[in-house]
Write an enzyme that holds these catalytic residues in place. Sequence first.
Site, mmCIF file in Angstrom:
data_model
loop_
_atom_site.group_PDB
_atom_site.id
_atom_site.type_symbol
_atom_site.label_atom_id
_atom_site.label_comp_id
_atom_site.label_asym_id
_atom_site.label_seq_id
_atom_site.Cartn_x
_atom_site.Cartn_y
_atom_site.Cartn_z
ATOM 1 N N TYR A 54 0.849 -1.184 0.000
ATOM 2 C CA TYR A 54 0.000 0.000 0.000
ATOM 3 C C TYR A 54 0.892 1.245 0.000
ATOM 4 C CZ TYR A 54 -3.971 -3.111 0.874
ATOM 5 O OH TYR A 54 -4.921 -4.111 0.775
ATOM 6 N N LEU A 214 -18.047 -2.449 -0.568
ATOM 7 C CA LEU A 214 -18.965 -1.560 -1.303
ATOM 8 C C LEU A 214 -18.460 -1.406 -2.735
ATOM 9 C CD1 LEU A 214 -19.514 1.036 1.560
ATOM 10 C CD2 LEU A 214 -21.065 -0.802 0.836
ATOM 11 N N GLY A 217 -16.593 1.667 -3.884
ATOM 12 C CA GLY A 217 -17.335 2.898 -4.164
ATOM 13 C C GLY A 217 -18.093 2.839 -5.486
ATOM 14 N N PHE A 220 -21.871 3.333 -5.877
ATOM 15 C CA PHE A 220 -22.517 4.647 -5.863
ATOM 16 C C PHE A 220 -22.221 5.445 -7.130
ATOM 17 C CE2 PHE A 220 -20.791 3.324 -1.788
ATOM 18 C CZ PHE A 220 -21.960 3.068 -1.101
HETATM 19 N N1 LIG Z 1 -6.758 -8.500 -0.285
HETATM 20 C C1 LIG Z 1 -6.871 -7.773 -1.372
HETATM 21 O O1 LIG Z 1 -6.477 -8.173 -2.476
HETATM 22 C C2 LIG Z 1 -7.502 -6.409 -1.268
HETATM 23 C C3 LIG Z 1 -7.845 -5.697 -2.434
HETATM 24 C C4 LIG Z 1 -8.450 -4.445 -2.286
HETATM 25 C C5 LIG Z 1 -8.707 -3.921 -1.008
HETATM 26 N N2 LIG Z 1 -8.316 -4.644 0.093
HETATM 27 C C6 LIG Z 1 -8.598 -4.127 1.470
HETATM 28 O O2 LIG Z 1 -9.969 -3.822 1.550
HETATM 29 C C7 LIG Z 1 -10.130 -2.512 2.085
HETATM 30 C C8 LIG Z 1 -11.413 -1.915 1.622
HETATM 31 O O3 LIG Z 1 -11.429 -1.807 0.194
HETATM 32 P P1 LIG Z 1 -12.148 -0.559 -0.463
HETATM 33 O O4 LIG Z 1 -11.504 0.699 -0.021
HETATM 34 O O5 LIG Z 1 -12.247 -0.833 -1.912
HETATM 35 O O6 LIG Z 1 -13.590 -0.687 0.279
HETATM 36 P P2 LIG Z 1 -15.038 -0.108 0.002
HETATM 37 O O7 LIG Z 1 -15.602 0.160 1.355
HETATM 38 O O8 LIG Z 1 -15.762 -1.043 -0.910
HETATM 39 O O9 LIG Z 1 -14.825 1.240 -0.803
HETATM 40 C C9 LIG Z 1 -14.345 2.400 -0.195
HETATM 41 C C10 LIG Z 1 -14.545 3.537 -1.167
HETATM 42 O O10 LIG Z 1 -15.956 3.746 -1.316
HETATM 43 C C11 LIG Z 1 -16.242 5.109 -0.982
HETATM 44 N N3 LIG Z 1 -17.535 5.142 -0.269
HETATM 45 C C12 LIG Z 1 -17.845 4.496 0.869
HETATM 46 N N4 LIG Z 1 -19.117 4.778 1.234
HETATM 47 C C13 LIG Z 1 -19.587 5.630 0.309
HETATM 48 C C14 LIG Z 1 -20.843 6.268 0.129
HETATM 49 N N5 LIG Z 1 -21.842 6.093 1.003
HETATM 50 N N6 LIG Z 1 -21.000 7.065 -0.954
HETATM 51 C C15 LIG Z 1 -19.973 7.237 -1.845
HETATM 52 N N7 LIG Z 1 -18.756 6.650 -1.717
HETATM 53 C C16 LIG Z 1 -18.579 5.862 -0.647
HETATM 54 C C17 LIG Z 1 -15.121 5.550 -0.093
HETATM 55 O O11 LIG Z 1 -14.958 6.962 -0.182
HETATM 56 P P3 LIG Z 1 -14.783 7.852 1.186
HETATM 57 O O12 LIG Z 1 -13.455 7.495 1.753
HETATM 58 O O13 LIG Z 1 -14.866 9.253 0.665
HETATM 59 O O14 LIG Z 1 -15.938 7.496 2.092
HETATM 60 C C18 LIG Z 1 -13.947 4.830 -0.676
HETATM 61 O O15 LIG Z 1 -13.395 5.514 -1.791
HETATM 62 C C19 LIG Z 1 -8.862 -1.771 1.630
HETATM 63 O O16 LIG Z 1 -8.580 -0.652 2.448
HETATM 64 C C20 LIG Z 1 -7.833 -2.848 1.803
HETATM 65 O O17 LIG Z 1 -7.425 -2.893 3.168
HETATM 66 C C21 LIG Z 1 -7.753 -5.866 -0.006
#
Ligand SMILES: NC(=O)c1ccc[n+]([C@@H]2O[C@H](COP(=O)([O-])OP(=O)(O)OC[C@H]3O[C@@H](n4cnc5c(N)ncnc54)[C@H](OP(=O)(O)O)[C@@H]3O)[C@@H](O)[C@H]2O)c1
Length: 298
Positions: A54, A214, A217, A220
Site C-alpha cells: 500500500y 462496497l 465505491g 454509488f
Molecule cells: N486482499 C486484497 O487483495 C484487497 C484488495 C483491495 C482492497 N483490500 C482491502 O480492503 C479494504 C477496503 O477496500 P475498499 O476501499 O475498496 O472498500 P469499500 O468500502 O468497498 O470502498 C471504499 C470507497 O468507497 C467510498 N464510499 C464508501 N461509502 C460511500 C458512500 N456512502 N457514498 C460514496 N462513496 C462511498 C469511499 O470513499 P470515502 O473514503 O470518501 O468514504 C472509498 O473511496 C482496503 O482498504 C484494503 O485494506 C484488499
Amino acid sequence: MLTEAMIPIHDTDAVWGAWRARSNALSRTPQGFAERLSACLDLGVSWIDHADIYDDGAVENLHGEALTHLDGEQARRLRVISKCGVRFESPGQPGVRIAHYRSSADFITAQAEASLKRLRGERIDLYLLHRPDYLMAVEETARALEALVSSGKVASVGISNFSTHQLAGLTETLDLPLTAHQIELSVLANQALDSGVLEQARSLKAAILAWSPLAGGALFAEDRPVNVVLAHLAEREETDMASIALAWLRRIPGPVIPVLGTMSVERLQQQIEGLRRISLDEQDWYEILQAARGARVP
Ligand SMILES: NC(=O)c1ccc[n+]([C@@H]2O[C@H](COP(=O)([O-])OP(=O)(O)OC[C@H]3O[C@@H](n4cnc5c(N)ncnc54)[C@H](OP(=O)(O)O)[C@@H]3O)[C@@H](O)[C@H]2O)c1
C-alpha cells in the site's frame, strides 16, 4: 470479561482497511490517520488491514507515525493485519520490471520484518499471503509462515484471493490453522457465492474477510437496477444504501466480515451502526442478489 483488546478476528463486526489512507486529505497525515484509528476503537473495531504494497509501505509507515498521537492503551488495543507477496513496477520496488507474485521463505520473512518496522509494532496479529503465487514451493512457504509464528513476529496466518484448490494445497502442508481468507465480496462482486471458497473457509473455521465490500465505491458511481432495490430497502430501514449493502454481506453465513475502506469518520460510524442494527430476511437478500445479477435464481 471480554474486552475489545481480546476480540478475535472471527468475532469482530468489521475491519477497517487502510489502503486508501494516503489518497484522502483527511487521513494522509499522522494526526488524521490517528483520528481514524481512534474512531475505529471507539466504535469497537480494533482490526486494521494493511499490506506491504500500500503506497510502497507508506501506509504502514503512516500507521506507525500515527501511534504517537494515540495513548498507550489505545495503541495496545489495535490489531494489525498485513500481507505480502505482490510485486509490481514502482519506485519502492527497485528491480521489478513486471507484475508478479513471490512466496520464497526469504522474501516472506523480510517483508514481515519490514512491515513490523514501518508499523512500529512487535507483532503482526494476522499475516496474509496476498495472492496465490503459481510458482509457490508450498513446503518452503509453509515453513516460513510457521517460523514467523514461532518467533512471535506474527500471531496467526491466512491467505487472500486463493482458489479452493490453491488453499487446499497450502493446508495439506501448513502445520498451522489458517485464521482468515480475505476475498473480494460485495453485492456487485458476488462470484464467491458459487466458487466454494465460502464453504471451504467455514469448514476450516477461517474468518471470511470481504475486501471492497462496497465495490470500492463503484456501487454509488452509476445507477444500476440493484441501486433501486438498495434504495428501497434503505428507506424502509431508515438508513443509506451502503448500510444495506453491508447488511447483505453480513447475512451470508460465515460470518462474513467486511473490510471497510471509507476514510470518512461519519461514514464509518453509519456503516458500523447499520451493519449491527439491520437484519435482512431471505427475500430481501435474494431480491438484492437477483437485481445485482440481472437474473432470477433458477
Ligand atoms: N486482499 C486484497 O487483495 C484487497 C484488495 C483491495 C482492497 N483490500 C482491502 O480492503 C479494504 C477496503 O477496500 P475498499 O476501499 O475498496 O472498500 P469499500 O468500502 O468497498 O470502498 C471504499 C470507497 O468507497 C467510498 N464510499 C464508501 N461509502 C460511500 C458512500 N456512502 N457514498 C460514496 N462513496 C462511498 C469511499 O470513499 P470515502 O473514503 O470518501 O468514504 C472509498 O473511496 C482496503 O482498504 C484494503 O485494506 C484488499
